[in-house]
Scaffold this motif. Structure first.
Motif, PDB file in Angstrom:
ATOM      1  N   VAL A 146      45.651  42.558  43.543  1.00 50.48           N
ATOM      2  CA  VAL A 146      45.138  42.946  44.855  1.00 50.48           C
ATOM      3  C   VAL A 146      45.120  41.751  45.807  1.00 50.48           C
ATOM      4  N   ALA A 150      47.887  41.295  49.061  1.00 50.40           N
ATOM      5  CA  ALA A 150      47.398  41.099  50.430  1.00 50.40           C
ATOM      6  C   ALA A 150      47.893  39.772  50.996  1.00 50.40           C
ATOM      7  N   GLN A 170      42.574  49.522  42.083  1.00 55.46           N
ATOM      8  CA  GLN A 170      43.011  48.547  43.083  1.00 55.46           C
ATOM      9  C   GLN A 170      42.612  48.977  44.488  1.00 55.46           C
ATOM     10  N   GLN A 174      40.432  46.862  47.132  1.00 51.80           N
ATOM     11  CA  GLN A 174      40.900  46.636  48.507  1.00 51.80           C
ATOM     12  C   GLN A 174      39.829  47.013  49.515  1.00 51.80           C
ATOM     13  N   GLN A 175      39.166  48.134  49.275  1.00 51.15           N
ATOM     14  CA  GLN A 175      38.085  48.545  50.173  1.00 51.15           C
ATOM     15  C   GLN A 175      36.925  47.556  50.119  1.00 51.15           C
ATOM     16  N   LEU A 179      40.673  44.653  52.426  1.00 46.03           N
ATOM     17  CA  LEU A 179      42.113  44.401  52.405  1.00 46.03           C
ATOM     18  C   LEU A 179      42.888  45.702  52.604  1.00 46.03           C
ATOM     19  N   THR A 181      45.639  48.739  52.061  1.00 48.78           N
ATOM     20  CA  THR A 181      46.170  49.444  50.891  1.00 48.78           C
ATOM     21  C   THR A 181      47.653  49.725  51.096  1.00 48.78           C
TER      22      THR A 181
END
Length: 247
Positions: A146, A150, A170, A174-175, A179, A181
């Protein structure tokens, strides 16, 4: 390049094999072994938000609490979520329900795969609080990929179908880390006679790099793509442009 359990020199060999098939990185190659500080910063951020916690459980501790099936890891029951209870910290885990609440996410997690279509998974029930930093001192795949995706500005991820159920984990990370998706597409697997993913353990042959285009055409056939005659680079450009790959 992520080969933490490979023999020394494996990274270079993989890159050579890719190059022989016309696959070249368009940016400097990133080695996860050199990115510990970035992963630590991400973990520190999650801890500061109350979204990650230390865990003192061994794999045996977890497995004795439930029945497990072949190729399916035991669901973590949240034993250390409220404290280590005198045990030394072995790993760090993401508090899945805390992320869902903090980010106001819907459950179960839903997403669209470019090949598999609509997908759902209740991470809290089907996976539990998953590992971010492992007991053996290595960063878990979920966190590392992840952060690296990014950092590299990855917008589309194409990988094997055996990793499809990693996607919602993942997405939660990200949340939690703010970051983006990527778009995901999971391709069919080449299976051995035992029904498992083809590998050295079940008789997979090494790539024939003396005939790289033939090797690429064999792989393309497994993906349902037409054969192509020309150079490896031309073949890759042709396949990349086909509508089957979606956006």
């Amino acid at each position: 390049v992520d080969t933490p359990r490979c023999v020394p020199g494996a990274d270079a060999l993989i890159l050579q094999q890719l190059a022989a098939c016309g696959l070249h990185s368009d940016a400097p190659v990133i080695y996860q072994s050199e990115r510990h500080a970035h992963y630590q910063t991400a973990l520190d951020s999650l801890v500061a938000k109350g979204l990650a916690y230390p865990c003192g459980c061994t794999r045996k501790d977890i497995e004795v609490t439930q029945n497990t099936f072949r190729h399916h890891a035991a669901v973590y029951p949240g034993t250390c979520r409220s404290g280590l209870q005198g045990k030394p910290a072995r790993a760090w885990r993401l508090n899945v329900q805390a992320v869902i609440d903090h980010c106001r996410l819907a459950t179960p997690c839903s997403w669209h795969d470019e090949r598999l279509g609509a997908q759902t998974q209740d991470v809290a029930l089907e996976v539990g609080d998953f590992v971010l930093f492992r007991a053996d001192g290595l960063w878990a795949y979920q966190l590392a990929v992840v952060i690296d995706d990014a950092f590299q500005g990855i917008t589309h991820v194409v990988r094997g179908a055996d990793l499809a159920d990693n996607t919602p984990r993942q997405m939660l990370l990200q949340q939690a880390l703010g970051l983006p998706t990527p778009v995901y597409m999971h391709t069919p697997l080449v299976l051995g006679a035992d029904g498992d993913k083809l590998s050295k353990q079940n008789g997979a042959q090494a790539l024939d790099l003396n005939h790289p285009l033939a090797t690429l055409n064999t792989a393309a056939a497994m993906l349902g793509l037409p054969a192509f005659e020309g150079t490896c680079e031309q073949a890759l450009a042709y396949w990349a442009g086909l509508a089957v790959w979606g956006r």
